[in-house]
Write a protein that holds these residues in place. Structure first.
Motif, short mmCIF file in Angstrom:
data_model
loop_
_atom_site.label_atom_id
_atom_site.label_comp_id
_atom_site.label_asym_id
_atom_site.label_seq_id
_atom_site.Cartn_x
_atom_site.Cartn_y
_atom_site.Cartn_z
N ARG A 19 -6.59 13.96 10.35
CA ARG A 19 -5.55 14.58 9.54
C ARG A 19 -5.18 13.68 8.37
NH1 ARG A 19 -6.83 18.34 11.70
NH2 ARG A 19 -7.22 18.70 9.50
N ASP A 20 -4.63 14.30 7.32
CA ASP A 20 -4.07 13.54 6.21
C ASP A 20 -2.69 13.08 6.65
OD1 ASP A 20 -4.50 13.17 3.02
OD2 ASP A 20 -2.38 13.49 3.48
N VAL A 21 -2.52 11.77 6.81
CA VAL A 21 -1.29 11.22 7.40
C VAL A 21 -0.33 10.77 6.29
CG1 VAL A 21 -0.35 9.39 8.86
CG2 VAL A 21 -2.50 10.54 9.49
N ARG A 22 0.92 11.14 6.44
CA ARG A 22 1.94 10.75 5.46
C ARG A 22 3.14 10.08 6.11
NH1 ARG A 22 1.27 16.81 3.15
NH2 ARG A 22 -0.87 16.55 2.43
N HIS A 23 3.11 10.00 7.44
CA HIS A 23 4.22 9.40 8.19
C HIS A 23 3.66 8.19 8.95
CE1 HIS A 23 6.63 13.12 7.53
NE2 HIS A 23 5.43 13.68 7.58
N PHE A 24 4.05 7.00 8.56
CA PHE A 24 3.46 5.78 9.11
C PHE A 24 4.50 4.88 9.76
CE2 PHE A 24 0.64 6.98 5.61
CZ PHE A 24 -0.61 6.87 6.18
N GLU A 25 4.03 4.16 10.79
CA GLU A 25 4.76 2.99 11.25
C GLU A 25 4.42 1.83 10.31
OE1 GLU A 25 3.57 2.28 15.25
OE2 GLU A 25 4.46 4.13 16.03
N GLN A 26 5.27 0.82 10.26
CA GLN A 26 5.04 -0.28 9.33
C GLN A 26 4.34 -1.47 9.97
OE1 GLN A 26 9.24 -0.39 7.86
NE2 GLN A 26 8.31 -0.02 5.85
N THR A 27 3.86 -1.28 11.20
CA THR A 27 3.12 -2.34 11.89
C THR A 27 1.84 -2.67 11.13
OG1 THR A 27 3.93 -1.46 13.99
CG2 THR A 27 2.11 -3.05 14.08
N PRO A 28 1.62 -3.93 10.76
CA PRO A 28 0.41 -4.28 10.01
C PRO A 28 -0.86 -4.06 10.83
CG PRO A 28 2.05 -6.03 9.87
CD PRO A 28 2.51 -5.10 10.94
N LEU A 29 -1.95 -3.76 10.16
CA LEU A 29 -3.25 -3.70 10.82
C LEU A 29 -3.76 -5.12 11.04
CD1 LEU A 29 -5.05 -0.80 8.93
CD2 LEU A 29 -3.47 -0.69 10.84
N THR A 30 -4.59 -5.29 12.04
CA THR A 30 -5.16 -6.61 12.31
C THR A 30 -6.36 -6.85 11.39
OG1 THR A 30 -6.72 -5.84 13.98
CG2 THR A 30 -4.48 -6.39 14.73
N ALA A 31 -6.75 -8.10 11.28
CA ALA A 31 -7.92 -8.44 10.48
C ALA A 31 -9.17 -7.78 11.05
CB ALA A 31 -8.10 -9.96 10.43
N GLN A 32 -9.24 -7.69 12.37
CA GLN A 32 -10.39 -7.06 13.01
C GLN A 32 -10.46 -5.57 12.68
OE1 GLN A 32 -8.19 -9.06 14.50
NE2 GLN A 32 -9.44 -10.86 15.08
N GLN A 33 -9.32 -4.90 12.66
CA GLN A 33 -9.30 -3.48 12.33
C GLN A 33 -9.73 -3.25 10.88
OE1 GLN A 33 -5.18 -2.86 13.48
NE2 GLN A 33 -5.79 -1.59 15.23
N ILE A 34 -9.24 -4.08 9.99
CA ILE A 34 -9.61 -3.95 8.58
C ILE A 34 -11.10 -4.21 8.39
CG2 ILE A 34 -9.26 -4.92 6.28
CD1 ILE A 34 -6.33 -5.38 7.07
N ALA A 35 -11.64 -5.18 9.13
CA ALA A 35 -13.07 -5.47 9.05
C ALA A 35 -13.90 -4.27 9.48
CB ALA A 35 -13.40 -6.68 9.91
N LYS A 36 -13.45 -3.54 10.49
CA LYS A 36 -14.15 -2.34 10.95
C LYS A 36 -14.16 -1.27 9.86
CE LYS A 36 -15.37 -3.26 15.25
NZ LYS A 36 -16.79 -3.23 15.70
N LEU A 37 -13.05 -1.16 9.15
CA LEU A 37 -12.99 -0.18 8.06
C LEU A 37 -13.98 -0.54 6.96
CD1 LEU A 37 -9.12 0.41 7.80
CD2 LEU A 37 -10.81 1.70 9.10
#
Length: 207
Positions: A19-37
């Protein structure tokens, strides 16, 4: 490698929950998650193997605010195109997660890449942008497998994004992505839920 029916069903389920998400929590993503992206982006195909996409991670509060102000003006201008009931509905829609999303990426397409030597785009130069969009979709699907949401902000005055982010003129603004953990999940597109535009089935056109 051969895939099976279970793989097909799993992919269809993934697609149905994207889905196109517009409602977010402000918890940062981890470095590992960003690396996967980033890995997902690297797996995208591109015309002539040109890899024309350029992803800019926007972290500065000052730059984020300038982009948010750009959105507010663009959204106000867009709202003026509607009247009556549509105008009332439009005013109630949440169309961006710019104030909440912890990870924000401005995505550009290099319109003059040396990579690929022009292969495949002599008659269709727009395939460079198509390639960038495929890379975005790769990121989007992998994000969903990690229970991370992505929102595509298109209500921006794109001519100003290059100057705001100080990138080359030959980079064409393609998308602004808000990324983070959704504050809630829904299988139904928000514009469908809000009665703006209902989903419809695709039908083949026969010739």
């Amino acid at each position: 490698m051969k895939f099976n029916q279970d793989d097909t069903e799993a992919l269809l389920q993934l697609l149905s929950w994207r889905r196109d998400v517009r409602h977010f929590e402000q918890t940062p993503l981890t470095a590992q998650q960003i690396a996967k992206l980033l890995d997902a982006i690297d797996l995208a195909p591109s015309v002539g193997n040109s890899r024309p996409w350029k992803f800019v991670r926007v972290q500065s509060d000052t730059l984020r605010d300038r982009i948010y102000q750009n959105f507010l003006k663009s959204n106000s201008d867009a709202a003026g195109a509607y009247s009556g009931e549509d105008a009332e509905k439009y005013d109630k829609l949440k169309l961006a997660g710019l104030k909440e999303a912890p990870l924000q990426l401005a995505v550009f397409t290099d319109t003059e890449p040396s990579a690929g030597k022009g292969l495949g785009r002599q008659t269709m130069p727009e395939t460079l942008t198509y390639s960038t969009v495929i890379a975005i979709h790769n990121l989007w699907l992998v994000a969903r497998t990690m229970n991370i949401g992505v929102g595509w902000v298109s209500i921006l005055e794109q001519s100003k994004l290059n100057k705001i982010l100080d990138v080359p003129e030959e980079w064409q603004f393609t998308a602004y992505l808000c990324i983070g953990h959704p504050s809630f999940n829904s299988k139904t597109p928000e514009l469908h839920e809000k009665d703006w535009q209902l989903n419809a089935k695709t039908e083949w056109i026969e010739r």
